[in-house]
Scaffold this motif. Structure first.
Motif, PDB file in Angstrom:
ATOM      1  N   PRO A 111       0.812  -1.213   0.000  1.00  0.00           N
ATOM      2  CA  PRO A 111       0.000   0.000   0.000  1.00  0.00           C
ATOM      3  C   PRO A 111       0.852   1.272   0.000  1.00  0.00           C
ATOM      4  O   PRO A 111       0.446   2.289  -0.550  1.00  0.00           O
ATOM      5  N   ASN A 112       2.014   1.213   0.628  1.00  0.00           N
ATOM      6  CA  ASN A 112       2.934   2.351   0.655  1.00  0.00           C
ATOM      7  C   ASN A 112       4.264   1.906   0.053  1.00  0.00           C
ATOM      8  O   ASN A 112       5.258   1.747   0.747  1.00  0.00           O
ATOM      9  N   GLU A 113       4.246   1.709  -1.267  1.00  0.00           N
ATOM     10  CA  GLU A 113       5.373   1.072  -1.953  1.00  0.00           C
ATOM     11  C   GLU A 113       6.660   1.892  -1.900  1.00  0.00           C
ATOM     12  O   GLU A 113       6.681   3.072  -2.231  1.00  0.00           O
ATOM     13  N   LYS A 114       7.723   1.219  -1.439  1.00  0.00           N
ATOM     14  CA  LYS A 114       9.064   1.813  -1.427  1.00  0.00           C
ATOM     15  C   LYS A 114      10.024   1.019  -2.320  1.00  0.00           C
ATOM     16  O   LYS A 114      10.995   1.565  -2.831  1.00  0.00           O
ATOM     17  N   ASN A 139       4.693  -6.555   2.484  1.00  0.00           N
ATOM     18  CA  ASN A 139       3.878  -5.445   1.996  1.00  0.00           C
ATOM     19  C   ASN A 139       3.819  -4.306   3.006  1.00  0.00           C
ATOM     20  O   ASN A 139       3.891  -3.127   2.631  1.00  0.00           O
ATOM     21  N   GLY A 142       6.567  -1.949   2.841  1.00  0.00           N
ATOM     22  CA  GLY A 142       6.664  -1.161   1.616  1.00  0.00           C
ATOM     23  C   GLY A 142       7.254  -1.917   0.442  1.00  0.00           C
ATOM     24  O   GLY A 142       7.659  -1.309  -0.554  1.00  0.00           O
TER      25      GLY A 142
END
Length: 248
Positions: A111-114, A139, A142
């Motif tokens: 959901p908060n891709e790094k 996930n 990130g």
């Protein structure tokens, strides 16, 4: 001797040399495909004088320019750090295929891709199952995980009825051909029976991509540019640390 004549002779010699070089490359490609099952994609000059680089569906090889000797393995730059030139070329070539195949991977998006990783995955692999069971942790950290289907026992096998798909390939086809591949993968990894499915798919291309990169076991974790990240299972924090180091 007349300068114009000298220039003409030199140009003709250069043209002859280029033509001979192209003939050599073509002959080497034909020879390799005759004596091996490898699909040759290109034959080009190597960074090493006297050698051609041969890119195949099974990885990179090198040949002498007379076509008498074939080499497998990596070429390293003979300087501090021993930069692996062959590994870099594999990644460079693979990155193009990864981009083309991106939509065919089974993706678990953070959901908060790094970070994004490509994991060569086998549904019968114990450490793949362990990694999958921790997907929510990756996930949450990130990390978006893309699965490339890599049946370790291959795509097909010979039987009394001819060539048939391996059980692992069929299991993977049930996943990628379903209406919801991530949900179906979750079910398969829990040991839940799923409805048999069949469709045109990219599993063969996933497998060939892994073979070209040199994948020998699963899970194998790569960056989306084709560079190796981890050679096996990695706990979330270890993987995150490695990805931050690469990104930094």
């Amino acid at each position: 001797m007349n300068k114009t004549l000298v220039t003409t002779i030199m140009a003709a010699a250069l043209s002859f040399g280029v033509a001979a070089d192209e003939i050599n490359k073509s002959n080497i490609s034909k020879k390799l495909q005759t004596i091996t099952p490898f699909a040759v994609q290109s034959v080009t000059d190597s960074v090493v004088d006297g050698l051609y680089e041969v890119v195949t569906g099974k990885g990179i090889f090198y040949t002498t320019k007379d076509g008498e000797y074939l080499f497998s393995g990596s070429i390293h730059e003979f300087k501090p750090g021993l930069r692996n030139i062959t590994s870099e070329r594999k990644a460079e070539i693979a990155s193009v295929d990864i981009d083309k195949l991106r939509s065919s991977f089974v993706t678990y998006k953070a959901p908060n891709e790094k970070h994004e990783v490509l994991v060569f995955f086998d549904t019968t692999c114990g450490y793949c199952r362990k990694m999958h069971n921790e997907m929510s942790q990756y996930n949450a950290a990130g990390i978006t995980v893309h699965y490339a289907m890599y049946p370790r026992n291959g795509i097909s096998k010979s039987s009394a009825n001819g060539e048939t798909f391996t059980p692992t390939y069929n299991s993977m086809m049930n996943v990628v051909c379903s209406n919801n591949p991530t949900s179906t993968m979750d079910m398969v990894m829990r040991g839940t029976d799923v409805a048999p499915q069949a469709c045109d798919n990219s599993i063969k291309e996933h497998y060939e991509l892994g073979s070209a990169l040199g994948v020998r076991g699963t899970p194998a974790v790569y960056a989306m540019d084709g560079k190796s990240v981890m050679g096996g299972y990695a706990q979330r924090q270890a993987l995150l640390k490695k990805l931050n180091e690469i990104k930094g």
